[in-house]
Design a protein around this motif. Structure first.
Motif, PDB file in Angstrom:
ATOM      1  N   VAL A 123      -7.618  -0.622   1.910  1.00 23.56           N
ATOM      2  CA  VAL A 123      -8.242  -1.459   2.739  1.00 23.56           C
ATOM      3  C   VAL A 123      -6.846  -2.427   3.352  1.00 23.56           C
ATOM      4  O   VAL A 123      -7.164  -2.833   4.614  1.00 23.56           O
ATOM      5  CB  VAL A 123      -9.447  -2.522   2.349  1.00 23.56           C
ATOM      6  N   VAL A 124      -6.010  -2.465   2.768  1.00 22.03           N
ATOM      7  CA  VAL A 124      -4.978  -3.389   3.354  1.00 22.03           C
ATOM      8  C   VAL A 124      -4.160  -2.740   4.427  1.00 22.03           C
ATOM      9  O   VAL A 124      -3.490  -3.455   5.404  1.00 22.03           O
ATOM     10  CB  VAL A 124      -4.084  -3.874   2.268  1.00 22.03           C
ATOM     11  N   ALA A 125      -4.317  -1.569   4.543  1.00 19.82           N
ATOM     12  CA  ALA A 125      -3.643  -0.785   5.585  1.00 19.82           C
ATOM     13  C   ALA A 125      -4.471  -0.240   6.622  1.00 19.82           C
ATOM     14  O   ALA A 125      -3.818   0.479   7.790  1.00 19.82           O
ATOM     15  CB  ALA A 125      -2.716   0.244   5.166  1.00 19.82           C
ATOM     16  N   LEU A 126      -5.711  -0.412   6.860  1.00 23.37           N
ATOM     17  CA  LEU A 126      -6.602   0.183   7.730  1.00 23.37           C
ATOM     18  C   LEU A 126      -6.460  -0.651   8.906  1.00 23.37           C
ATOM     19  O   LEU A 126      -6.320  -1.716   8.906  1.00 23.37           O
ATOM     20  CB  LEU A 126      -8.058   0.294   7.375  1.00 23.37           C
ATOM     21  N   LEU A 183       2.048  -5.555  -6.024  1.00 26.83           N
ATOM     22  CA  LEU A 183       1.596  -7.168  -5.844  1.00 26.83           C
ATOM     23  C   LEU A 183       1.859  -7.612  -7.238  1.00 26.83           C
ATOM     24  O   LEU A 183       1.442  -8.968  -7.658  1.00 26.83           O
ATOM     25  CB  LEU A 183      -0.003  -6.988  -5.920  1.00 26.83           C
ATOM     26  N   ASN A 184       2.880  -6.981  -7.964  1.00 23.78           N
ATOM     27  CA  ASN A 184       3.341  -7.601  -9.342  1.00 23.78           C
ATOM     28  C   ASN A 184       2.206  -8.164 -10.336  1.00 23.78           C
ATOM     29  O   ASN A 184       2.338  -9.292 -10.802  1.00 23.78           O
ATOM     30  CB  ASN A 184       4.298  -8.815  -9.070  1.00 23.78           C
ATOM     31  N   MET A 207     -11.292  -7.037   6.372  1.00 20.45           N
ATOM     32  CA  MET A 207     -10.717  -6.859   5.015  1.00 20.45           C
ATOM     33  C   MET A 207      -9.329  -7.488   4.869  1.00 20.45           C
ATOM     34  O   MET A 207      -8.584  -7.856   5.889  1.00 20.45           O
ATOM     35  CB  MET A 207     -10.629  -5.334   4.747  1.00 20.45           C
ATOM     36  N   VAL A 208      -8.874  -7.888   3.703  1.00 18.82           N
ATOM     37  CA  VAL A 208      -7.442  -8.620   3.473  1.00 18.82           C
ATOM     38  C   VAL A 208      -6.336  -7.611   3.892  1.00 18.82           C
ATOM     39  O   VAL A 208      -6.617  -6.270   4.109  1.00 18.82           O
ATOM     40  CB  VAL A 208      -7.491  -8.911   1.844  1.00 18.82           C
ATOM     41  N   THR A 209      -5.285  -8.336   4.119  1.00 23.00           N
ATOM     42  CA  THR A 209      -3.885  -7.392   4.361  1.00 23.00           C
ATOM     43  C   THR A 209      -3.123  -7.845   3.128  1.00 23.00           C
ATOM     44  O   THR A 209      -3.350  -8.799   2.265  1.00 23.00           O
ATOM     45  CB  THR A 209      -3.347  -8.080   5.617  1.00 23.00           C
ATOM     46  N   LEU A 210      -2.136  -6.955   2.975  1.00 22.67           N
ATOM     47  CA  LEU A 210      -0.992  -7.052   1.755  1.00 22.67           C
ATOM     48  C   LEU A 210      -0.608  -8.076   1.952  1.00 22.67           C
ATOM     49  O   LEU A 210      -0.141  -8.807   0.862  1.00 22.67           O
ATOM     50  CB  LEU A 210      -0.184  -5.783   2.002  1.00 22.67           C
ATOM     51  N   GLY A 219      -1.593 -17.404  -9.946  1.00 21.19           N
ATOM     52  CA  GLY A 219      -2.666 -17.710 -11.064  1.00 21.19           C
ATOM     53  C   GLY A 219      -4.121 -18.041 -10.664  1.00 21.19           C
ATOM     54  O   GLY A 219      -4.899 -18.283 -11.365  1.00 21.19           O
ATOM     55  N   ARG A 220      -4.260 -18.074  -9.203  1.00 26.12           N
ATOM     56  CA  ARG A 220      -5.686 -18.512  -8.775  1.00 26.12           C
ATOM     57  C   ARG A 220      -6.225 -16.896  -8.889  1.00 26.12           C
ATOM     58  O   ARG A 220      -7.465 -17.104  -9.210  1.00 26.12           O
ATOM     59  CB  ARG A 220      -5.381 -18.783  -7.190  1.00 26.12           C
ATOM     60  N   PHE A 221      -5.729 -15.938  -8.482  1.00 22.64           N
ATOM     61  CA  PHE A 221      -6.475 -14.732  -8.554  1.00 22.64           C
ATOM     62  C   PHE A 221      -5.594 -13.641  -9.155  1.00 22.64           C
ATOM     63  O   PHE A 221      -4.555 -13.400  -8.732  1.00 22.64           O
ATOM     64  CB  PHE A 221      -6.990 -14.171  -7.093  1.00 22.64           C
ATOM     65  N   ALA A 222      -6.372 -13.040  -9.992  1.00 20.39           N
ATOM     66  CA  ALA A 222      -5.648 -11.870 -10.507  1.00 20.39           C
ATOM     67  C   ALA A 222      -6.125 -10.803  -9.418  1.00 20.39           C
ATOM     68  O   ALA A 222      -7.193 -10.709  -9.196  1.00 20.39           O
ATOM     69  CB  ALA A 222      -5.644 -11.547 -12.048  1.00 20.39           C
ATOM     70  N   ILE A 223      -5.293  -9.536  -9.444  1.00 20.14           N
ATOM     71  CA  ILE A 223      -5.736  -8.445  -8.604  1.00 20.14           C
ATOM     72  C   ILE A 223      -5.736  -7.263  -9.713  1.00 20.14           C
ATOM     73  O   ILE A 223      -5.061  -6.842 -10.190  1.00 20.14           O
ATOM     74  CB  ILE A 223      -4.825  -8.164  -7.336  1.00 20.14           C
ATOM     75  N   GLY A 224      -7.091  -6.649  -9.350  1.00 18.76           N
ATOM     76  CA  GLY A 224      -7.140  -5.292 -10.165  1.00 18.76           C
ATOM     77  C   GLY A 224      -7.518  -4.122  -9.056  1.00 18.76           C
ATOM     78  O   GLY A 224      -7.741  -4.371  -7.957  1.00 18.76           O
ATOM     79  N   GLY A 225      -7.835  -3.169  -9.709  1.00 15.54           N
ATOM     80  CA  GLY A 225      -7.912  -1.796  -8.825  1.00 15.54           C
ATOM     81  C   GLY A 225      -9.282  -1.901  -8.694  1.00 15.54           C
ATOM     82  O   GLY A 225     -10.290  -2.063  -9.467  1.00 15.54           O
TER      83      GLY A 225
END
Length: 337
Positions: free
Chosen positions: A131-134, A253-254, A207-210, A219-225
């Protein structure tokens, strides 16, 4: 309405107000992990709210009242907290809860994240990495949902996909997989041919962007798949490619702890094994069960999550009702493993 419904509501409210439900929950679920699953959070007067799929959209006011309830009855933990507890570096607090969001909607960052930050609550965003690249402002899957809402749409769109009969199981999942295998331009060409105007209903990016994800405060949000195309992995022709593309994005996203949830909640034990093999340590389903954390089996099984709707199951007189939310969450079965 039968007389039983008001009596049941009255009894539930009384048991909640006098603290019986809360005390039972503190005892029964003290070592059980509750994982909440949200999708969208929007102000009720936002024009985007009128177009959003209501089953998976919270009003901002309802989300706030739900978090009030959560803070009253749970200890909200981060993915890092869970990892540390699993590695015996520290103990989890009683009645732990993990808050998660699916897909990668921008309103997760614009509306949900500030509310969580104000309360000091962590969360996980399970991102469909594509979604980040659409390019299109509207997410193609949201457009597909809108297209399917019309009368006779299931039959018509399944025929457009070339299927003589409606697929067994979920036709919406089958169509998501059908379009997910196409390029973005191919999906929109198909949708505009068979469901005109759905694209034009949305002007601002959904949707979000990269860049937005990289700017998130640590620390606020972890990103998962959450897969790559958000196609159901059970119907994907190449689920391994979906998992690997998701892993690549988490590397961008480390993310130190690798987690994922299954798109559309569609999963199997074989897919869970494939996800572990690709490097995911924490795997979540959409099965509405609590995880018993009195022990940590190895490998860690796929853990359940509870989809919380803002509807008659959780609301009374149009507002989130703590007593209904308590019975909706507290009595979920414990996952056995």
């Amino acid at each position: 309405m039968s007389i039983a419904a008001p009596l049941k509501d009255g009894l539930r409210a009384m048991l909640y107000r006098c603290g019986v439900l809360g005390a039972w929950h503190r005892w029964r679920n003290r070592r059980a992990l509750t994982v909440l699953m949200f999708h969208r959070v929007l102000p009720a007067d936002d024009p985007a709210f009128a177009l959003a799929e209501r089953e998976f959209t919270f009003t901002l006011g309802g989300f706030r009242r739900t978090l009030d309830f959560v803070q009253r009855h749970y200890s909200v933990v981060s993915l890092g907290d869970l990892q540390a507890a699993r590695q015996e570096q520290r103990l989890l607090p009683p009645n732990p809860m993990l808050i998660t969001f699916d897909d990668g909607w921008r309103d997760t960052l614009t509306h949900a994240a500030p509310e969580l930050a104000q309360r000091g609550l962590p969360a996980v965003l399970f991102l469909a990495s594509e979604v980040v690249a659409l390019d299109s402002p509207r997410w193609w899957q949201d457009a597909l949902v809108a297209a399917l809402a019309g009368p006779g749409a299931f039959t018509r769109l399944c025929a457009a996909a070339g299927w003589a009969e409606t697929p067994k199981g979920s036709a919406s999942q089958a169509l998501a997989a059908h379009l997910g295998a196409m390029s973005e331009s191919g999906r929109w060409a198909w949708l505009e041919r068979h469901a005109p105007d759905v694209r034009d209903q949305v002007e601002e990016r959904q949707m979000v962007t990269l860049g937005e994800l990289k700017a998130l405060k640590a620390g606020r949000f972890a990103i998962g798949g959450h897969g790559h195309t958000h196609s159901p992995l059970t119907l994907s022709t190449d689920p391994e490619a979906e998992l690997q593309a998701s892993q690549y994005m988490l590397g961008e996203l480390n993310q130190p702890v690798r987690s994922m949830s299954f798109p559309h909640g569609a999963w199997s034990s074989e897919l869970a094994a494939a996800a572990r093999k690709s490097g995911f340590e924490w795997i979540f389903t959409s099965d509405a069960v609590l995880a018993d954390l009195s022990r940590w089996p190895s490998p860690l099984p796929a853990l359940g999550r509870i989809h919380v709707p803002e509807n008659a199951w959780t609301c009374r007189a149009g507002d989130i009702d703590p007593a209904r939310l308590a019975t909706f969450l507290f009595f979920r079965p414990l996952q056995s493993y």
